[in-house]
Motif scaffolding. Sequence first.
Motif, PDB file in Angstrom:
ATOM      1  N   UNK A   1     -27.091  28.630  -7.067  1.00  0.00           N
ATOM      2  CA  UNK A   1     -27.457  29.915  -6.476  1.00  0.00           C
ATOM      3  C   UNK A   1     -27.711  29.723  -4.988  1.00  0.00           C
ATOM      4  N   UNK A   2     -28.114  30.790  -4.313  1.00  0.00           N
ATOM      5  CA  UNK A   2     -28.418  30.674  -2.887  1.00  0.00           C
ATOM      6  C   UNK A   2     -29.720  29.930  -2.636  1.00  0.00           C
ATOM      7  N   UNK A   3     -30.429  29.557  -3.679  1.00  0.00           N
ATOM      8  CA  UNK A   3     -31.631  28.742  -3.536  1.00  0.00           C
ATOM      9  C   UNK A   3     -31.279  27.262  -3.360  1.00  0.00           C
ATOM     10  N   UNK A   4     -30.057  26.906  -3.708  1.00  0.00           N
ATOM     11  CA  UNK A   4     -29.637  25.506  -3.667  1.00  0.00           C
ATOM     12  C   UNK A   4     -29.033  25.150  -2.311  1.00  0.00           C
ATOM     13  N   UNK A   5     -29.185  23.895  -1.925  1.00  0.00           N
ATOM     14  CA  UNK A   5     -28.705  23.420  -0.631  1.00  0.00           C
ATOM     15  C   UNK A   5     -27.229  23.717  -0.364  1.00  0.00           C
ATOM     16  N   UNK A   6     -26.284  23.452  -1.288  1.00  0.00           N
ATOM     17  CA  UNK A   6     -24.861  23.641  -0.958  1.00  0.00           C
ATOM     18  C   UNK A   6     -24.494  25.049  -0.516  1.00  0.00           C
ATOM     19  N   UNK A   7     -25.243  26.045  -0.981  1.00  0.00           N
ATOM     20  CA  UNK A   7     -24.883  27.432  -0.666  1.00  0.00           C
ATOM     21  C   UNK A   7     -24.902  27.720   0.832  1.00  0.00           C
ATOM     22  N   UNK A   8     -25.702  26.967   1.588  1.00  0.00           N
ATOM     23  CA  UNK A   8     -25.729  27.173   3.041  1.00  0.00           C
ATOM     24  C   UNK A   8     -24.375  26.898   3.672  1.00  0.00           C
ATOM     25  N   UNK A   9     -23.682  25.911   3.143  1.00  0.00           N
ATOM     26  CA  UNK A   9     -22.382  25.550   3.698  1.00  0.00           C
ATOM     27  C   UNK A   9     -21.348  26.636   3.418  1.00  0.00           C
TER      28      UNK A   9
ATOM     29  N   UNK B   1     -25.516  34.419  -6.302  1.00  0.00           N
ATOM     30  CA  UNK B   1     -26.484  34.211  -5.219  1.00  0.00           C
ATOM     31  C   UNK B   1     -27.911  34.497  -5.632  1.00  0.00           C
ATOM     32  N   UNK B   2     -28.131  35.540  -6.427  1.00  0.00           N
ATOM     33  CA  UNK B   2     -29.476  36.010  -6.726  1.00  0.00           C
ATOM     34  C   UNK B   2     -30.112  35.362  -7.943  1.00  0.00           C
ATOM     35  N   UNK B   3     -29.469  34.392  -8.524  1.00  0.00           N
ATOM     36  CA  UNK B   3     -30.058  33.738  -9.692  1.00  0.00           C
ATOM     37  C   UNK B   3     -31.414  33.127  -9.335  1.00  0.00           C
ATOM     38  N   UNK B   4     -32.427  33.293 -10.174  1.00  0.00           N
ATOM     39  CA  UNK B   4     -33.754  32.728  -9.856  1.00  0.00           C
ATOM     40  C   UNK B   4     -33.788  31.207  -9.900  1.00  0.00           C
ATOM     41  N   UNK B   5     -32.847  30.581 -10.593  1.00  0.00           N
ATOM     42  CA  UNK B   5     -32.782  29.122 -10.667  1.00  0.00           C
ATOM     43  C   UNK B   5     -31.851  28.604  -9.572  1.00  0.00           C
ATOM     44  N   UNK B   6     -32.187  27.445  -9.033  1.00  0.00           N
ATOM     45  CA  UNK B   6     -31.326  26.862  -8.000  1.00  0.00           C
ATOM     46  C   UNK B   6     -29.976  26.476  -8.575  1.00  0.00           C
ATOM     47  N   UNK B   7     -30.001  25.927  -9.797  1.00  0.00           N
ATOM     48  CA  UNK B   7     -28.754  25.496 -10.443  1.00  0.00           C
ATOM     49  C   UNK B   7     -28.696  26.113 -11.848  1.00  0.00           C
ATOM     50  N   UNK B   8     -28.298  27.374 -11.937  1.00  0.00           N
ATOM     51  CA  UNK B   8     -28.337  28.086 -13.222  1.00  0.00           C
ATOM     52  C   UNK B   8     -27.185  27.712 -14.151  1.00  0.00           C
ATOM     53  N   UNK B   9     -27.480  27.795 -15.431  1.00  0.00           N
ATOM     54  CA  UNK B   9     -26.434  27.692 -16.444  1.00  0.00           C
ATOM     55  C   UNK B   9     -25.917  29.103 -16.697  1.00  0.00           C
TER      56      UNK B   9
ATOM     57  N   UNK C   1     -34.522  22.320   4.869  1.00  0.00           N
ATOM     58  CA  UNK C   1     -34.499  23.712   4.430  1.00  0.00           C
ATOM     59  C   UNK C   1     -33.285  24.454   4.961  1.00  0.00           C
ATOM     60  N   UNK C   2     -32.772  24.010   6.099  1.00  0.00           N
ATOM     61  CA  UNK C   2     -31.611  24.641   6.709  1.00  0.00           C
ATOM     62  C   UNK C   2     -30.787  23.589   7.432  1.00  0.00           C
ATOM     63  N   UNK C   3     -29.556  23.934   7.748  1.00  0.00           N
ATOM     64  CA  UNK C   3     -28.632  22.971   8.347  1.00  0.00           C
ATOM     65  C   UNK C   3     -29.148  22.412   9.667  1.00  0.00           C
ATOM     66  N   UNK C   4     -29.814  23.235  10.456  1.00  0.00           N
ATOM     67  CA  UNK C   4     -30.297  22.776  11.754  1.00  0.00           C
ATOM     68  C   UNK C   4     -31.357  21.680  11.626  1.00  0.00           C
ATOM     69  N   UNK C   5     -31.960  21.546  10.424  1.00  0.00           N
ATOM     70  CA  UNK C   5     -32.948  20.484  10.218  1.00  0.00           C
ATOM     71  C   UNK C   5     -32.332  19.103  10.366  1.00  0.00           C
ATOM     72  N   UNK C   6     -31.040  18.985  10.091  1.00  0.00           N
ATOM     73  CA  UNK C   6     -30.390  17.677  10.124  1.00  0.00           C
ATOM     74  C   UNK C   6     -30.464  17.074  11.526  1.00  0.00           C
ATOM     75  N   UNK C   7     -30.099  17.845  12.525  1.00  0.00           N
ATOM     76  CA  UNK C   7     -30.186  17.350  13.897  1.00  0.00           C
ATOM     77  C   UNK C   7     -31.612  17.019  14.291  1.00  0.00           C
TER      78      UNK C   7
END
Length: 283
Positions: free
Chosen positions: A183-191, A202-210, A122-128
Motif C-alpha cells: 500500500x502507500x504506507x510501504x516504502x516502495x510506493x514512494x518510488x 493505496x488506501x489499504x490500512x496494512x503496509x503489505x496487504x494480502x 520516511x521519505x526519499x529525501x532522507x537518503x541524502x
Amino acid sequence: MPRFRARLVLLLVCRPVFLISLWGLAFSAYATSPRVISLAPHATELAYAAGLGPHLVAASAYSDYPEQAKSLERVANYRGIKLERIIALKPDLILAWRGGNPPKPLETLAKMGFEIRYLNPNQLSDIGQFIRELGRYSKTSDIATRNAKAFDKKLAQLKARYQNAPSVRYFYLLSDTPLMTASDRAWPSQLFRLCGGENIFAESPAAYPQVNMEQVITRLPQTVFYTGATLPESWQSMAELVPDHAQRFTWPLNPDWLTRATPRALNAAEQICTALDKVRHAQ
C-alpha cells in the motif's frame, strides 16, 4: 570515549546554546579509524556511501552491496542480533533499523554506553540526509558530501520531469502465494508515486496487504510490476483475467533497488518511470 561522553552531557546541560558546535566536537572525538557495525543492509550501503566503508567491522546478513560488504563478519539476521559478539567487537557506532532489529538488545547496548544511530527513512529525501549525517563520523566527509549531492540532484531531476505526468494505475505483485502487494504506507510506493504511478491498493490500512484476484480485477490496473526474473507461474495462469493492457505491460524490478532506502533506490525509480512512460505512450 566514556569520559568524553560524560563531559559532553555536562556541557549540553549547562550550555545548550552550543549544541551545534558540540555535535562537531563529538564527531571529531572519534579515533582516526572509528569502529562501525551495521545491523541492516540499507544501513551498510549508506555507510559506504558516506565514506565509512573502511571503518565497518561487521554487518547484517544480506549486506551484499558494495562488493566489499560481502566479506564483513555477520552479526545480525532476521532472527535477531549477536549481542555478545557485538559487545566484543567494541564498536564506536552502531547503525540500526527500528522495526528491522529487535529493540531489547539495542536498549541493552545503549545502556552500556554504545552509540546507536537509527536509520529509518520516511521519505526519499532522507537518503541524502542520512549520508551527510554519517559522513560526519568519517575523516573523509567529502565522499559523503559528493554522494549526497549526486543523489539529491538526481532525485530533483526525476521530480521535475514527472511532477505533471498523467497518472497510471498499477498493481505491484509482491507475492503470488498468497497474493500480496504494497500500500502507500510501504516504502516502495514512494518510488512509484515519484513517476506518476497510482497504486490501486493505496488506501489499504496494512503496509503489505494480502489481496485476492477479484480485487485486482475490479480496480482495473493499467500495468503490473513484480520483482524477480520472471512472473510467477501461478500469476501467469490468472493474468488473462486482468485488463488487456495490464497483461501486455508487465515489468520486472530489481528487489534490492526497490526495497532498500539507499542511493540505488533511484535506479528502481528510473526503471519504473521508463515503464510508465511506455504505458502512457501506448494509450
